[in-house]
Design a protein around this motif. Structure first.
Motif, mmCIF file in Angstrom:
data_model
loop_
_atom_site.group_PDB
_atom_site.id
_atom_site.type_symbol
_atom_site.label_atom_id
_atom_site.label_comp_id
_atom_site.label_asym_id
_atom_site.label_seq_id
_atom_site.Cartn_x
_atom_site.Cartn_y
_atom_site.Cartn_z
ATOM 1 N N GLN A 179 0.937 -1.208 -0.110
ATOM 2 C CA GLN A 179 0.014 -0.033 0.088
ATOM 3 C C GLN A 179 0.984 1.333 0.167
ATOM 4 O O GLN A 179 0.481 2.030 -0.828
ATOM 5 N N ARG A 182 2.191 1.858 -3.337
ATOM 6 C CA ARG A 182 1.220 2.221 -4.400
ATOM 7 C C ARG A 182 0.830 3.772 -4.081
ATOM 8 O O ARG A 182 0.824 4.473 -5.013
ATOM 9 N N ASP A 183 1.010 4.175 -2.883
ATOM 10 C CA ASP A 183 0.672 5.730 -2.447
ATOM 11 C C ASP A 183 1.678 6.424 -2.945
ATOM 12 O O ASP A 183 1.502 7.443 -3.528
ATOM 13 N N ARG A 184 3.109 5.689 -2.889
ATOM 14 C CA ARG A 184 4.199 6.613 -3.317
ATOM 15 C C ARG A 184 4.150 6.720 -4.974
ATOM 16 O O ARG A 184 4.314 7.992 -5.417
#
Ligand SMILES: Nc1ncnc2c1ncn2[C@@H]1O[C@H](COP(=O)(O)OP(=O)(O)O)[C@@H](O)[C@H]1O
Ligand SMILES: [Mg+2]
Length: 392
Positions: A179, A182-184
Motif C-alpha cells: 500500500q 502504491r501511495d508513493r
C-alpha cells in the motif's frame, strides 16, 4: 569335576518338530504367530521413529510461528474447525480464548470483506476452485490485520465436500508495504501529471501569445499588400495557408490547455472542443450537458482530458459513424459517458497488455480524483467510456 561335553546343537528338523508340538499345545496357528511377529515389528519401528516424528512436529510448529501462520482443518458436515497451536496470536486473543468454530472466525472478519470470503468458500466447495482469499480482520482490541487463507477441499466418493484443510497467514506487513508503495507511485504520478499540465499550459500560452499573434500580424500585412497590389495573385493562396495554419494552432492551443475551461467552465469548454472536433473529423457527434456547478478545477480538467483522449481513440481506432458525449449529475456524483458505434475491442485483453497506455492514463487521472473509469466494449459492438467522479 570334568566338564560335561556340551549337547550338540539341535538340528533344524528337531527345532521344527518342537515348534509344531508347541503350537499344537498352545492351540496357536502359524498364521496368528506371524501376525504377532508383524505387530511386534511395527511396534519396534514406531518406537524407533517416535522421536523423529516429535522433532518434525516441533520443526513444523516453529516454521509456522516464524511465518505467522496457522494450519486449520474444517469438518464441513460436522461444522467443526480445528486450528494448530498459536492460532490466538493470529486473531489477537489470549491463549485459549479463541473458541475456534467457524462463527468465531467469521465474527472477526472485517464486514466489508465477508462477501469475498464467502464467495471464495462457495467457489471452493461448489466448483472445486482453489481456495485463496486475502481479507482483513478486526482484533478485539481494534487492530486491523490482513490474513491470507489457502485451502483444499476433500470430498467423499459422491463428490460431496467432507473436509477442508488449509493455512492462514498474517500478511499485514506485506500488504502495508504494498500500500505504501502504491501511495508513493500515485503521488509520483500525480506530480508527473501536474508537471505535464503545467508544461502544456506554458506551451499553450506561448503558442497563443506569440505565434498566433505573429500569424495574425502577418495576415494583416498581407491583406494590406493585397489591397495596394491587387494584381499579386500569388498572395491569395499564401493568405489561405496562413489562415489554415492559424486555425490548426488554435486547435492545438485548445487541446493543450483550454482557456475556456477556467473562464467559462466544463460545459463551455466541451462545447467548443466538440465543435472543433466535428469540423476536423466530419463525424456526427452529439453533446448533452447538464449544468455542473460543483466541480473543482482539477475535476473539470480531468473530465475534459477524458473526453479528449476518448474522442482521439474514436478517430484513431473506432471507424464509428456516430458519437455521443453525455455529462450528467446525480446528488453525489458527476457522470460522463463517451459512446461510439464503432468496431469495439476486447477490453480485458487490451488492458492486460502494454497496448492500453492511453486507457490506463485516463483511468489514472480519474482515480486521482477518487473516481472510477470503466470501458464497456466488445468487438463489433461499439465502445462506451464512463467516468464517475464524486461531488459534495
Ligand atoms: N473507441 C475505440 N474503438 C475501438 N477500439 C478502441 C477504442 N478505444 C481504444 N481502442 C483499442 O484499445 C487500444 C488501446 O487504446 P489506447 O490505450 O488509447 O492506446 P493507443 O490509442 O495508443 O493504441 C487501441 O489500440 C484500440 O485497439
Ligand atoms: Mg489512445
Amino acid at each position: 569335576m570334568p566338564l560335561m561335553p556340551p549337547d550338540p546343537p539341535p538340528s533344524l528338523r528337531d527345532l521344527l518338530q518342537r515348534a509344531e508340538a508347541l503350537l499344537h499345545e498352545t492351540g496357536l496357528s502359524k498364521l496368528s504367530l506371524q501376525a504377532e511377529a508383524e505387530g511386534l515389528r511395527y511396534d519396534i519401528a514406531v518406537e524407533r521413529t517416535q522421536p523423529a516424528f516429535k522433532t518434525t512436529e516441533m520443526d513444523l510448529q516453529a516454521a509456522l510461528d516464524a511465518a505467522h501462520m496457522t494450519v486449520w482443518e474444517w469438518d464441513v458436515a460436522g461444522d467443526k474447525v480445528r486450528w494448530s497451536a498459536g492460532v490466538e496470536k493470529l486473531f489477537g486473543v489470549a491463549p485459549g480464548a479463541f473458541p475456534g468454530d467457524f462463527d468465531a472466525y467469521r465474527s472477526l472478519v472485517f464486514p466489508d470483506d465477508l462477501p469475498a470470503v464467502q464467495s471464495a468458500l462457495d467457489a471452493a466447495l461448489e466448483h472445486n476452485a482453489p481456495y485463496s482469499v486475502e481479507h482483513r480482520i478486526r482484533w478485539p482490541d481494534g487492530h486491523i490485520r490482513w490474513l491470507h487463507c489457502h485451502g483444499i477441499v476433500l470430498r467423499d466418493d459422491r463428490g460431496r465436500p467432507r473436509r477442508m484443510f488449509g493455512t492462514v497467514a498474517d500478511v499485514t506487513e506485506r500488504v502495508r508495504g504494498e500500500q505504501a508503495l502504491r501511495d508513493r507511485l500515485a503521488a509520483s504520478n500525480a506530480r508527473l501529471l501536474s508537471a505535464q499540465e503545467e508544461e502544456r499550459r506554458r506551451l499553450a500560452r506561448e503558442l497563443h501569445d506569440h505565434h498566433c499573434q505573429q500569424i495574425v500580424s502577418l495576415l494583416l500585412q498581407l491583406e494590406m499588400l493585397r489591397k495596394t497590389h491587387p494584381h499579386l495573385d500569388a498572395l491569395s493562396p499564401i493568405v489561405q495557408d496562413l489562415k489554415d495554419l492559424l486555425q490548426d494552432i488554435r486547435y492545438l492551443v485548445q487541446g493543450l490547455h483550454p482557456p475556456l475551461l477556467e473562464r467559462q467552465g466544463l460545459a463551455a469548454a466541451l462545447q467548443h472542443h466538440i465543435e472543433a472536433w466535428r469540423a476536423r473529423t466530419g463525424l456526427s457527434i452529439r453533446l448533452t450537458v447538464a449544468p455542473v456547478d460543483r466541480l473543482s478545477a482539477d475535476q473539470a480538467l480531468c473530465l475534459f482530458r477524458v473526453v479528449q483522449e476518448a474522442l482521439h481513440n474514436v478517430v484513431k481506432h473506432a471507424e464509428a459513424s456516430e458519437v455521443a458525449v453525455d455529462l450528467r449529475t446525480t446528488p453525489t456524483a458527476v457522470l460522463l459517458t463517451i459512446q461510439d458505434n464503432g468496431r469495439g475491442f476486447d477490453v480485458d485483453r487490451v488492458l492486460s497488455t502494454a497496448a492500453g497506455l492511453g486507457l490506463l492514463g485516463m483511468r489514472e487521472r480519474v482515480e486521482q480524483q477518487r473516481g472510477t473509469l470503466t470501458f464497456t466494449s466488445a468487438p463489433g459492438h461499439g465502445t462506451t467510456v464512463t467516468a464517475r467522479l464524486p461531488i459534495n
